[in-house]
Motif scaffolding. Structure first.
Motif, PDB file in Angstrom:
ATOM      1  N   HIS A 133      -1.264 -11.730   3.819  1.00 40.70           N
ATOM      2  CA  HIS A 133      -1.805 -13.034   4.199  1.00 40.70           C
ATOM      3  C   HIS A 133      -3.328 -12.956   4.330  1.00 40.70           C
ATOM      4  CE1 HIS A 133      -1.726 -17.065   5.918  1.00 40.70           C
ATOM      5  NE2 HIS A 133      -2.590 -16.633   6.829  1.00 40.70           N
ATOM      6  N   LEU A 134      -3.810 -11.899   4.956  1.00 41.29           N
ATOM      7  CA  LEU A 134      -5.254 -11.728   5.109  1.00 41.29           C
ATOM      8  C   LEU A 134      -5.955 -11.648   3.753  1.00 41.29           C
ATOM      9  CD1 LEU A 134      -5.464  -9.146   8.038  1.00 41.29           C
ATOM     10  CD2 LEU A 134      -6.519 -11.416   7.990  1.00 41.29           C
ATOM     11  N   ALA A 135      -5.332 -10.934   2.829  1.00 43.98           N
ATOM     12  CA  ALA A 135      -5.943 -10.754   1.510  1.00 43.98           C
ATOM     13  C   ALA A 135      -6.130 -12.084   0.786  1.00 43.98           C
ATOM     14  CB  ALA A 135      -5.094  -9.811   0.669  1.00 43.98           C
ATOM     15  N   GLY A 136      -5.270 -13.059   1.088  1.00 45.39           N
ATOM     16  CA  GLY A 136      -5.367 -14.345   0.416  1.00 45.39           C
ATOM     17  C   GLY A 136      -6.057 -15.418   1.233  1.00 45.39           C
ATOM     18  N   LEU A 137      -6.556 -15.053   2.406  1.00 43.76           N
ATOM     19  CA  LEU A 137      -7.087 -16.051   3.329  1.00 43.76           C
ATOM     20  C   LEU A 137      -8.518 -16.458   3.033  1.00 43.76           C
ATOM     21  CD1 LEU A 137      -6.099 -17.658   5.761  1.00 43.76           C
ATOM     22  CD2 LEU A 137      -6.931 -15.811   7.249  1.00 43.76           C
ATOM     23  N   GLY A 138      -9.258 -15.553   2.389  1.00 43.82           N
ATOM     24  CA  GLY A 138     -10.636 -15.909   2.058  1.00 43.82           C
ATOM     25  C   GLY A 138     -11.615 -15.693   3.191  1.00 43.82           C
ATOM     26  N   MET A 139     -11.307 -14.776   4.092  1.00 41.81           N
ATOM     27  CA  MET A 139     -12.274 -14.427   5.146  1.00 41.81           C
ATOM     28  C   MET A 139     -12.469 -12.915   5.143  1.00 41.81           C
ATOM     29  SD  MET A 139     -10.365 -14.535   8.891  1.00 41.81           S
ATOM     30  CE  MET A 139     -11.883 -13.930   9.665  1.00 41.81           C
ATOM     31  N   PRO A 140     -13.621 -12.426   5.609  1.00 42.33           N
ATOM     32  CA  PRO A 140     -13.862 -10.985   5.618  1.00 42.33           C
ATOM     33  C   PRO A 140     -12.902 -10.268   6.562  1.00 42.33           C
ATOM     34  CG  PRO A 140     -15.927 -12.199   5.839  1.00 42.33           C
ATOM     35  CD  PRO A 140     -14.822 -13.183   6.044  1.00 42.33           C
ATOM     36  N   TYR A 141     -12.271  -9.200   6.078  1.00 45.80           N
ATOM     37  CA  TYR A 141     -11.320  -8.455   6.892  1.00 45.80           C
ATOM     38  C   TYR A 141     -11.352  -6.981   6.506  1.00 45.80           C
ATOM     39  CZ  TYR A 141      -8.262  -7.956   2.861  1.00 45.80           C
ATOM     40  OH  TYR A 141      -7.770  -7.609   1.620  1.00 45.80           O
ATOM     41  N   THR A 142     -10.846  -6.144   7.412  1.00 43.46           N
ATOM     42  CA  THR A 142     -10.665  -4.724   7.153  1.00 43.46           C
ATOM     43  C   THR A 142      -9.344  -4.309   7.784  1.00 43.46           C
ATOM     44  OG1 THR A 142     -13.065  -4.426   7.380  1.00 43.46           O
ATOM     45  CG2 THR A 142     -11.720  -2.429   7.309  1.00 43.46           C
ATOM     46  N   ILE A 143      -8.623  -3.402   7.127  1.00 43.35           N
ATOM     47  CA  ILE A 143      -7.345  -2.924   7.644  1.00 43.35           C
ATOM     48  C   ILE A 143      -7.518  -1.498   8.171  1.00 43.35           C
ATOM     49  CG2 ILE A 143      -4.904  -2.520   7.168  1.00 43.35           C
ATOM     50  CD1 ILE A 143      -5.758  -5.421   6.740  1.00 43.35           C
ATOM     51  N   SER A 144      -7.188  -1.304   9.449  1.00 48.63           N
ATOM     52  CA  SER A 144      -7.147   0.028  10.058  1.00 48.63           C
ATOM     53  C   SER A 144      -5.683   0.398  10.231  1.00 48.63           C
ATOM     54  CB  SER A 144      -7.848   0.007  11.422  1.00 48.63           C
ATOM     55  OG  SER A 144      -7.630   1.223  12.125  1.00 48.63           O
ATOM     56  N   SER A 145      -5.255   1.488   9.595  1.00 49.14           N
ATOM     57  CA  SER A 145      -3.828   1.809   9.537  1.00 49.14           C
ATOM     58  C   SER A 145      -3.556   3.209  10.063  1.00 49.14           C
ATOM     59  CB  SER A 145      -3.336   1.696   8.094  1.00 49.14           C
ATOM     60  OG  SER A 145      -3.605   0.409   7.577  1.00 49.14           O
ATOM     61  N   PRO A 146      -3.301   3.321  11.359  1.00 47.07           N
ATOM     62  CA  PRO A 146      -3.054   4.647  11.942  1.00 47.07           C
ATOM     63  C   PRO A 146      -1.681   5.217  11.629  1.00 47.07           C
ATOM     64  CG  PRO A 146      -2.951   2.956  13.649  1.00 47.07           C
ATOM     65  CD  PRO A 146      -3.380   2.264  12.380  1.00 47.07           C
ATOM     66  N   VAL A 147      -1.599   6.523  11.687  1.00 47.22           N
ATOM     67  CA  VAL A 147      -0.323   7.238  11.539  1.00 47.22           C
ATOM     68  C   VAL A 147       0.326   7.327  12.920  1.00 47.22           C
ATOM     69  CG1 VAL A 147      -1.124   8.514   9.505  1.00 47.22           C
ATOM     70  CG2 VAL A 147      -1.503   9.484  11.798  1.00 47.22           C
ATOM     71  N   ALA A 148       1.241   8.261  13.121  1.00 45.49           N
ATOM     72  CA  ALA A 148       1.931   8.418  14.409  1.00 45.49           C
ATOM     73  C   ALA A 148       0.934   8.832  15.500  1.00 45.49           C
ATOM     74  CB  ALA A 148       3.027   9.466  14.279  1.00 45.49           C
ATOM     75  N   PHE A 149       1.170   8.351  16.715  1.00 42.30           N
ATOM     76  CA  PHE A 149       0.284   8.647  17.832  1.00 42.30           C
ATOM     77  C   PHE A 149       0.591  10.026  18.430  1.00 42.30           C
ATOM     78  CE2 PHE A 149      -0.276   3.917  19.268  1.00 42.30           C
ATOM     79  CZ  PHE A 149      -0.786   3.609  18.015  1.00 42.30           C
ATOM     80  N   MET A 150      -0.441  10.794  18.704  1.00 36.81           N
ATOM     81  CA  MET A 150      -0.258  12.042  19.445  1.00 36.81           C
ATOM     82  C   MET A 150       0.333  11.761  20.823  1.00 36.81           C
ATOM     83  SD  MET A 150      -3.751  14.112  18.458  1.00 36.81           S
ATOM     84  CE  MET A 150      -4.209  14.337  16.717  1.00 36.81           C
ATOM     85  N   GLU A 151      -0.010  10.608  21.376  1.00 35.54           N
ATOM     86  CA  GLU A 151       0.485  10.224  22.705  1.00 35.54           C
ATOM     87  C   GLU A 151       1.993  10.023  22.752  1.00 35.54           C
ATOM     88  OE1 GLU A 151      -3.821   9.723  22.795  1.00 35.54           O
ATOM     89  OE2 GLU A 151      -2.298   9.129  21.320  1.00 35.54           O
TER      90      GLU A 151
END
Length: 297
Positions: A133-151
């Motif tokens: 949805h973000l990719a087609g929205l027409g606004m500046p965005y960035t995706i941060s995609s973490p792996v499993a949490f050490m916590e």
């Protein structure tokens, strides 16, 4: 700093959102937090730390747009564990639309590593729908995609096992899994907010270390000064609790995360990435003593 940001953070009273708040404040940015319960203890702690807490609901686009007034960046995250996967997707899309309507210049969305690779894991797919949805929205965005949490090592479902000298997971003991500490997630999001135009339209899978359960228990034993052994949980037992979680662990075993850790440490050196050993050495293990220790057999 010359590029001070004003950031609206969702999920600010939670683990990941809280880490983002701490990192932003530490780097001199102005932080607002949206909360359904601005009078809650968690919200009051944020306010005491210098965060402007505003009332709002992620299902109510108008309240999000109002909360976003005067900010140049939004950090958006959701949790399928609280609301379910459909609600997570719905809320993500609602917030994204509200951010665009409010004229916010940059939306940073917290997804999950490899969500864009058709994993078939429900809580990965729900996040990827927001990404699309973000990719087609027409606004500046960035995706941060973490792996499993050490916590996750000290999550509620794991604490009792550690007290008995056991670290358990539904993976073979030699299977390697990429992990990241929430502090690194927070610092990475702060770096994205600062880099702004340099990261528009980009997606980053982020990890701080990769190691097996066997390697984890060696590190834990050293950090705790007590022997910790690894126990592989049967996937059937996980499936009885959650099909979603079972599918994730099966994917971990067959495929697994593949973030480029070396490139992240090179290109985002300012994050100060932590290895699992770094995290274990820095963690306050007195949390285990509160329940007492039981000798493992």
């Amino acid at each position: 700093m010359s590029n001070t940001r004003s950031v609206l953070v969702t999920g600010a009273t939670g683990q990941q959102g809280g880490a983002v708040v701490r990192a932003l404040i530490a780097r001199g940015h102005r932080v607002k937090a949206i909360s359904r319960k601005p009078d809650s203890d968690g919200a009051k702690r944020l306010a005491a730390a210098g965060v402007e807490v505003v009332a709002g609901d992620l299902d109510d686009g108008a309240s999000v747009a109002k909360a976003a007034s005067g900010v140049d960046t939004i950090f958006l995250m959701g949790s399928s564990y609280e609301a379910g996967t459909e609600a997570e997707t719905r809320q993500g899309i609602t917030v994204a639309n509200a951010a665009k309507a409010a004229g916010v210049g940059h939306l940073i969305y917290s997804s999950v590593a490899d969500a864009d690779k058709k994993t078939g894991i429900p809580h990965f797919d729900s996040k990827y729908l927001v990404e699309k949805h973000l990719a087609g929205l027409g606004m500046p965005y960035t995706i941060s995609s973490p792996v499993a949490f050490m916590e996750n090592t000290v999550a509620p479902w794991a604490i009792d096992g550690l007290r008995q000298g056991v670290y358990a997971a539904a993976l073979p003991p030699a299977r390697v899994l990429q992990q990241i500490t929430i502090d690194d997630i927070g610092a990475f999001v702060a770096a994205l907010a600062e880099r702004r135009e340099q990261v528009f339209g980009k997606r980053f899978d982020i990890a701080g270390d990769e190691l097996s359960g066997e390697q984890q228990v060696k590190i834990l034993s050293e950090a705790l000064g007590r022997p910790i052994r690894y126990q592989e949980l049967p996937i059937a037992a996980i499936r009885q609790q959650s099909e979603d979680t079972a599918l994730m662990f099966e994917w971990f075993d067959l495929t697994g995360y593949d973030a480029d850790i070396a490139a992240l440490r090179r290109d985002f050196a300012d994050v100060g990435w932590h290895s699992y050993a770094d995290w274990a050495r820095g963690f306050d293990w007195s949390v285990l003593d509160k329940g007492g220790w039981v000798s493992s057999l």
